[in-house]
Scaffold this active site. Structure first.
Site, mmCIF file in Angstrom:
data_model
loop_
_atom_site.group_PDB
_atom_site.id
_atom_site.type_symbol
_atom_site.label_atom_id
_atom_site.label_comp_id
_atom_site.label_asym_id
_atom_site.label_seq_id
_atom_site.Cartn_x
_atom_site.Cartn_y
_atom_site.Cartn_z
ATOM 1 C CB THR A 125 40.983 -30.885 -8.095
ATOM 2 O OG1 THR A 125 39.702 -30.564 -7.565
ATOM 3 C CG2 THR A 125 41.915 -29.698 -7.895
ATOM 4 N NE ARG A 162 32.288 -27.255 -2.900
ATOM 5 C CZ ARG A 162 33.411 -27.851 -3.266
ATOM 6 N NH1 ARG A 162 33.809 -27.801 -4.522
ATOM 7 N NH2 ARG A 162 34.173 -28.481 -2.383
ATOM 8 C CB VAL A 163 33.836 -21.393 -4.608
ATOM 9 C CG1 VAL A 163 35.328 -21.274 -4.914
ATOM 10 C CG2 VAL A 163 33.019 -20.663 -5.681
ATOM 11 N N GLY A 164 35.131 -24.457 -3.909
ATOM 12 C CA GLY A 164 35.976 -25.204 -2.965
ATOM 13 C C GLY A 164 37.293 -24.492 -2.730
ATOM 14 C CG ASP A 165 40.645 -26.978 -1.858
ATOM 15 O OD1 ASP A 165 39.733 -27.485 -2.536
ATOM 16 O OD2 ASP A 165 41.784 -27.462 -1.828
ATOM 17 C CB THR A 208 43.141 -32.766 -5.298
ATOM 18 O OG1 THR A 208 41.966 -33.490 -5.691
ATOM 19 C CG2 THR A 208 44.221 -33.762 -4.928
ATOM 20 N N GLY A 209 40.729 -32.490 -3.050
ATOM 21 C CA GLY A 209 40.012 -33.246 -2.034
ATOM 22 C C GLY A 209 38.778 -32.499 -1.563
ATOM 23 N N GLY A 263 37.150 -29.868 -0.397
ATOM 24 C CA GLY A 263 37.567 -28.465 -0.333
ATOM 25 C C GLY A 263 37.136 -27.721 0.909
#
Lengths: 133, 174
Positions: free
Chosen positions: A1, A29-32, A51-52, A54
């Site tokens: 990210t 899959r979708v993160g933050d 970043t991290g 999510g």
């Protein structure tokens, strides 16, 4: 990210984040990153790019939590950002973020071994960091 | 004139003991390029939104970082990218998720914000919208890097053997 936050000469704020996600993630899959208030946020008081891990940043609405502490709790950017990132770490959310306020102050907290990061101001001097330094 | 810009290239840093001087110089050079890209906008009095967009484009184009070119792989050995932009004064926002094609996903997010009535577009619909907007597309191979592919193979092997997850941040977050 990757991400960026900026305060321009007019005092306006903006945030941008972009990511390939996590290695070996499930397709779909979708993160933050694209979840506003979690990995990306900008309002009149602050702009944030995270970043991290999510899933944890989403569940704790990380970016919006910082904005709320500033707006409602009258906390400084640094205090709110450091506290939220520390809390996320306790909850299993390894990572960090960059944040900026309307005065152009920045915070670059992270709760893991390192974060590729940098900052620059009107003096044009680019500072970069990787580990705690 | 007072302005400022901060960036990150991800929390998935290589362990310090694995970071060679050459690799570190490469990461720091990539970060500096991005800072200077955004700074050039701000020092001309340009808007924060354009500054953060230019900074992220520079990072997406740099295979050191997990976005755009150099993105990590899914468990199906494909790329799925997400991006978002938000403007503080107007609260305008745009994001894309689950795409692979636009060379710069952050420009796809900008297009959603400025050329659609939506905030978030995903998957094939987002890709069709980006084509309509004339964004630059790349073949999937453009986003490939041997390091990320090796990290994926290691992770899939770990899962196959059901070994404990001892990955460091770099392996986990890309």
């Amino acid at each position: 990210t990757v991400g960026a936050v900026a305060c321009d000469a007019a005092g306006n704020l903006a945030a941008a984040t972009s990511t390939g996600g996590m290695t070996g993630k499930l397709p779909g899959r979708v993160g933050d990153c694209p979840v506003f208030g979690a990995g990306t946020w900008a309002d009149e008081s602050c702009a944030i790019s995270a970043t991290g891990h999510g899933e944890v940043f989403i569940r704790y609405a990380a970016a919006h939590e910082i904005a709320a502490r500033m707006r409602l709790g009258k906390q400084s950017l640094a205090k709110a950002a450091e506290a939220v990132v520390a809390e996320l770490g306790i909850q299993g959310g390894s990572g960090g973020l960059v944040a900026i306020d309307a005065a152009g102050e920045v915070a670059l907290p992270f709760n893991c071994a390192g974060m590729y990061r940098g900052r620059i101001g009107a003096d044009g001097i680019a500072w970069t960091g990787i580990y705690r330094e | 004139m007072r302005f400022s810009l901060a960036i990150h290239g991800g929390a998935g840093t290589r362990p310090r003991e694995a970071m060679t001087g050459e690799a570190e110089a490469g990461f720091r050079a990539g970060l500096s390029r991005a800072l200077l890209s955004g700074c050039r906008v701000l020092e001309k009095g340009g808007p924060a939104l354009e500054a953060v967009t230019q900074a992220v484009i520079a990072l997406e184009d740099d295979p050191h970082f997990n976005a755009g070119r150099g993105s990590v792989y899914t468990s199906s050995s494909t790329h799925e990218m997400d991006a978002a932009v938000m403007d503080g004064a107007s609260r305008k926002a745009g994001a894309v998720a689950g795409i692979c094609g636009p060379r710069n996903p952050v420009l796809a997010a900008r297009a959603v914000m400025e050329k659609s009535e939506n905030v978030l577009l995903i998957g094939q619909g987002a890709m069709a919208f980006c084509r309509e907007q004339g964004l630059a597309f790349e073949e999937s191979a453009y986003f490939d890097t041997p390091e990320r592919f090796a990290a994926l193979q290691a992770e899939l092997e770990r899962r196959r053997l059901k070994r404990e997850d001892t990955r460091d941040d770099a392996a986990r977050h890309g």
